[in-house]
Design a protein around this motif. Structure first.
Motif, PDB file in Angstrom:
ATOM      1  N   TRP A   1      17.156  22.129  12.409  1.00 49.19           N
ATOM      2  CA  TRP A   1      17.233  23.455  11.886  1.00 49.19           C
ATOM      3  C   TRP A   1      18.913  23.807  12.157  1.00 49.19           C
TER       4      TRP A   1
ATOM      5  N   TRP B   1       6.793  24.904  19.178  1.00 48.88           N
ATOM      6  CA  TRP B   1       7.635  24.239  19.830  1.00 48.88           C
ATOM      7  C   TRP B   1       8.524  24.907  20.490  1.00 48.88           C
TER       8      TRP B   1
ATOM      9  N   GLU C   1      12.665  25.963  21.686  1.00 50.28           N
ATOM     10  CA  GLU C   1      13.813  25.838  21.201  1.00 50.28           C
ATOM     11  C   GLU C   1      14.797  25.976  22.518  1.00 50.28           C
TER      12      GLU C   1
ATOM     13  N   TYR D   1      15.075  25.774   8.525  1.00 50.03           N
ATOM     14  CA  TYR D   1      14.573  24.781   9.126  1.00 50.03           C
ATOM     15  C   TYR D   1      14.103  23.541   7.798  1.00 50.03           C
TER      16      TYR D   1
ATOM     17  N   THR E   1      18.290  27.883  23.404  1.00 53.83           N
ATOM     18  CA  THR E   1      19.359  28.564  22.956  1.00 53.83           C
ATOM     19  C   THR E   1      20.311  29.050  23.982  1.00 53.83           C
TER      20      THR E   1
ATOM     21  N   TRP F   1      14.252  19.378  15.921  1.00 52.89           N
ATOM     22  CA  TRP F   1      13.211  20.215  16.236  1.00 52.89           C
ATOM     23  C   TRP F   1      11.733  19.526  16.066  1.00 52.89           C
TER      24      TRP F   1
ATOM     25  N   ASN G   1      18.880  31.217  10.555  1.00 53.53           N
ATOM     26  CA  ASN G   1      18.302  29.937  11.067  1.00 53.53           C
ATOM     27  C   ASN G   1      17.488  29.288   9.594  1.00 53.53           C
TER      28      ASN G   1
ATOM     29  N   ASP H   1      21.300  26.759  13.374  1.00 51.91           N
ATOM     30  CA  ASP H   1      21.479  28.267  13.909  1.00 51.91           C
ATOM     31  C   ASP H   1      22.444  29.155  13.289  1.00 51.91           C
TER      32      ASP H   1
ATOM     33  N   ARG I   1       9.254  34.130  17.828  1.00 53.48           N
ATOM     34  CA  ARG I   1       9.976  33.711  18.672  1.00 53.48           C
ATOM     35  C   ARG I   1      10.054  34.595  19.978  1.00 53.48           C
TER      36      ARG I   1
ATOM     37  N   HIS J   1      20.394  21.418  15.300  1.00 52.50           N
ATOM     38  CA  HIS J   1      19.371  21.051  16.222  1.00 52.50           C
ATOM     39  C   HIS J   1      18.306  20.223  15.742  1.00 52.50           C
TER      40      HIS J   1
END
Length: 133
Positions: free
Chosen positions: A117, A43, A45, A104, A47, A127, A102, A119, A71, A125
């Motif tokens: 998720w 996926w 993300e 999830y 930022t 996802w 973080n 941060d 990541r 956020h």
């Protein structure tokens, strides 16, 4: 009749002993994911520096669910990986004990995982990961 149960609960279920009228039995009750989760998921993300690609690999080692996350160019093994029913929880505390806060959580639906998720600034956020394998 007399029944005594001595057990402990871990992230995988219940483990212990049962004694029925002097006869001992092993007691094991495991929670199993109902949706297939093993494999590679990807996926994007957002930022503060822009979009970054994330790859999650879920696998079993010695019967235990484990994960690695990449990541951008950084990859690490996740210590906190839990699945039950169609739900998944991940926390990015690394093997070296250096926490990245973080976390999830999501619901697994065969080809996708959808959830939220949080941060390092405690912002939430959405996802959505797609199965790659």
């Amino acid at each position: 009749r007399s029944l005594t149960i001595t057990a402990s609960l871990d992230e995988f279920g219940l483990v212990g002993d049962a004694n029925l009228d002097g006869n001992s039995f092993a007691l094991i009750a495991r929670r199993q994911p109902t949706a297939p989760i093993l494999g590679t998921w990807q996926w994007q993300e957002q930022t503060e520096f822009g979009a970054v690609g994330v790859t999650l690999r879920l696998f079993r080692k010695r019967g235990r669910l484990q994960a690695t996350m990449r990541r951008g160019n950084n990859s690490h093994h996740l210590l906190h990986v839990y699945a039950w029913g169609d739900s998944l929880y991940l926390s990015e505390a690394t093997e070296l004990g250096v926490p990245t806060p973080n976390t999830y959580q999501g619901r697994i639906n065969h080809r996708t995982i959808e959830g939220s998720w949080i941060d390092r600034n405690r912002r939430k956020h959405r996802w959505q990961a797609r199965r790659m394998q």
